[in-house]
Motif scaffolding. Structure first.
Motif, mmCIF file in Angstrom:
data_model
loop_
_atom_site.group_PDB
_atom_site.id
_atom_site.type_symbol
_atom_site.label_atom_id
_atom_site.label_comp_id
_atom_site.label_asym_id
_atom_site.label_seq_id
_atom_site.Cartn_x
_atom_site.Cartn_y
_atom_site.Cartn_z
ATOM 1 N N THR A 155 -7.324 2.083 -0.745
ATOM 2 C CA THR A 155 -5.969 2.279 -0.220
ATOM 3 C C THR A 155 -5.950 3.356 0.859
ATOM 4 N N ASN A 156 -6.676 4.440 0.638
ATOM 5 C CA ASN A 156 -6.710 5.508 1.636
ATOM 6 C C ASN A 156 -7.562 5.133 2.839
ATOM 7 N N THR A 212 -9.354 12.054 -0.493
ATOM 8 C CA THR A 212 -9.295 11.087 -1.584
ATOM 9 C C THR A 212 -10.426 10.077 -1.505
ATOM 10 N N ILE A 213 -10.750 9.634 -0.288
ATOM 11 C CA ILE A 213 -11.893 8.728 -0.131
ATOM 12 C C ILE A 213 -13.168 9.415 -0.626
ATOM 13 N N ALA A 216 -0.847 9.924 1.105
ATOM 14 C CA ALA A 216 -1.043 9.912 2.555
ATOM 15 C C ALA A 216 0.141 9.262 3.260
ATOM 16 N N TYR A 217 0.672 8.195 2.667
ATOM 17 C CA TYR A 217 1.781 7.466 3.270
ATOM 18 C C TYR A 217 3.075 8.287 3.219
ATOM 19 N N TYR A 257 -5.310 3.323 5.022
ATOM 20 C CA TYR A 257 -4.477 4.256 5.780
ATOM 21 C C TYR A 257 -5.245 4.809 6.982
ATOM 22 N N ASN A 287 -1.833 17.428 -2.758
ATOM 23 C CA ASN A 287 -0.699 16.625 -3.219
ATOM 24 C C ASN A 287 0.430 17.471 -3.793
ATOM 25 N N ARG A 309 0.857 -1.178 0.000
ATOM 26 C CA ARG A 309 0.000 0.000 0.000
ATOM 27 C C ARG A 309 0.894 1.229 0.000
ATOM 28 N N HIS A 363 -0.951 5.669 -6.056
ATOM 29 C CA HIS A 363 -1.538 4.517 -5.371
ATOM 30 C C HIS A 363 -1.232 3.219 -6.108
ATOM 31 N N ALA A 378 -6.001 11.671 2.844
ATOM 32 C CA ALA A 378 -6.686 10.381 2.763
ATOM 33 C C ALA A 378 -8.201 10.556 2.762
#
Length: 518
Positions: free
Chosen positions: A397-398, A149-150, A129-130, A401, A449, A125, A294, A146
């Motif tokens: 993915t988010n 993005t969701i 965010a990471y 997180y 971003n 992942r 991602h 995150a």
């Protein structure tokens, strides 16, 4: 509702964001010494190679997943709206955004690889965010991205894609023997709206089959479908251009002259050409938006720069080939409308037709009667469906997180049901609402971003120099973050001892922004 959304859109997509997107692309191009030009052959070589594992997908599958997100209705309807509101010159600025955006994509995708991790199920992942948390040490900023993005990929943006699928299908079906007229009433609803609702429901069922199968099923589907759908569409554009060859020189002249305000009819649209070209360019190729990283993080590679190269190539393919194919289809046939800043018609090649898939459908129909509307509708279905599929992966993915890597199946189920519901909602509502919601989602992600990668570019630049150094030594580059002074790259630190060691690089002092807390 449309008035409120338009006002929010105007704030999010201010001139500041457009300038920052262009400036970031130029800055990264200079910092990487125009790697998108120097490294073109390497981009292509890495794109067709690579391996996969139980934890990750191959470089090509990661590319296909990211291309599934990039190649969507922005490549058809987005190009049409850019021409309608920015004139033919908007296409030139889309090209500029694509060229500069390749370096932006390298930076964000390499960062995603450097700071990727494994989730509770052992899968890779990563994403903005990471790397925001690990490289900047700002948990709140990472959480903000995150959540944005969701919201964007799970709820705001899928409706745009679904709406385009439903609209293009309605254009084909209207007046056909199968559907008849869509002007009356069906089941107490406007016939066209009822038809679009049915299309949305059908698309949602297909989407559920894919997303409930997990990331591997998404990657396998994208790997097969994306290359064929893109090449088939480009081939059709070449056929249409060949049949209108006498219009091609004039078309190029119109693009370049109106891009700089020199065209007699479209000279007043210079500012709008830049705005719509950049805006739709970002929507189409997603460079800097934060979506591509991602998929990039999911790739199994020995060095982060490898996937950075691959994702830079994706921008070329998306903008320079697929978007350009749509532009040439529309402009070479004259099947488009252009309106001025005051809303007055500057050119009416399709009077009464709303900007969108209808432009491309009319273009193909003009040279291949009986085929155009259906072919473009089919292409747009695959483009939009794979994009919705990729959006789900980004949202998931988010969500992973936000969940802190813990298994919380109820939240995943709610996300899946939510995106399915938004597909039905988007398909059955008008295009202006869907586009406004999608633009807001894209803009929010881009703001968060681009600011982050401008601050965090250094690790990506160090990785690029390290990769090039090892290539010159004839090695297959491997990544050791400690030797390069890159902190908090925990996945790679644990892996470095298990890989064949490359010749040690001179240690580079870590930048304060790389210290982090994790």
């Amino acid at each position: 509702m449309e008035t409120v959304l338009s006002a929010i859109n105007g704030i999010v997509w201010s001139q500041a964001l457009i300038f920052m997107c262009l400036a970031a692309g130029l800055y990264f191009s200079v910092r990487t010494r125009f790697m998108q030009v120097r490294g073109f052959v390497e981009m292509f070589r890495l794109t067709v190679g690579g391996q996969k594992s139980d934890a990750g997908v191959s470089s090509f599958q990661a590319l296909a997943m990211s291309m599934a997100g990039r190649i969507g209705i922005g490549n058809i309807a987005g190009v049409a709206t850019a021409i309608a509101f920015g004139g033919p010159g908007a296409i030139f600025w889309m090209w500029v955004m694509g060229f500069l955006g390749a370096s932006t994509s390298y930076v964000e995708s390499t960062l995603a690889q450097i700071y990727k991790t494994k989730d509770a199920e052992g899968r890779y992942r990563g994403g903005p965010a990471y790397y925001i948390e690990k490289a900047m040490g700002l948990k709140w900023y990472a959480m903000a991205f995150a959540i944005a993005t969701i919201a964007a990929t799970g709820f705001l943006m899928p409706g745009v894609q679904a709406n385009a699928i439903a609209d293009s299908a309605a254009n084909v079906c209207h007046g056909s023997a199968l559907c008849g007229s869509l002007d009356g009433q069906w089941l107490g609803m406007d016939a066209r709206d009822a038809f679009k609702l049915g299309i949305g429901a059908a698309v949602s069922v297909l989407l559920a089959i894919i997303i409930f199968g997990g990331v591997k099923r998404i990657a396998n589907f994208a790997e097969i479908v994306v290359p064929f759908m893109a090449m088939g569409y480009i081939l059709m554009a070449v056929v249409v251009m060949a049949m209108n060859a006498d219009q091609v020189p004039e078309m190029f002249g119109m693009i370049f002259s109106s891009a700089f305000g020199g065209h007699a009819a479209y000279g007043a649209l210079l500012g709008l050409a830049v705005e719509w070209g950049v805006k739709r360019g970002i929507y189409a190729n997603e460079a800097g938006q934060g979506t591509g990283p991602h998929a990039a993080a999911a790739a199994e590679v020995s060095h982060p720069a490898k996937q950075g190269y691959v994702q830079a190539f994706a921008i070329y393919f998306d903008t320079m080939m697929v978007c350009t194919a749509t532009a040439f289809l529309i402009l070479s046939t004259g099947r488009y409308n252009v309106v001025g800043a005051d809303g007055a018609a500057l050119y009416s090649g399709l009077a009464g037709t709303e900007p969108g898939p209808g432009f491309a459908q009319a273009a193909v129909e003009s040279v291949l009667p009986g085929w155009g509307a259906g072919f473009v509708a089919l292409a747009l279905f695959f483009f939009a469906f794979t994009t919705i599929m990729a959006y789900y992966y980004m949202a998931e993915t988010n969500l992973a997180y936000v969940n802190g890597g813990r298994r919380r199946p109820l939240t995943v189920l709610l996300l899946r049901l939510g995106i399915i519901a938004m597909v039905i909602f988007g398909a059955s509502h008008n295009a202006s609402v869907a586009w406004a919601l999608g633009d807001i989602g894209v803009g929010l992600m881009a703001w968060l971003n681009i600011v982050a990668i401008l601050i965090l570019a250094k690790p990506a630049m160090i990785a690029l120099r390290d990769y090039e150094r090892q290539k010159k030594l004839g090695l297959d580059p491997v990544f050791d973050p400690d030797a390069l002074g890159i902190r908090n790259a925990d996945f790679w630190r644990g892996r470095a001892g298990t890989q064949p060691a490359a010749e040690p690089a001179a240690a580079t002092p870590a930048h304060p922004s790389l210290q982090g807390e994790g």
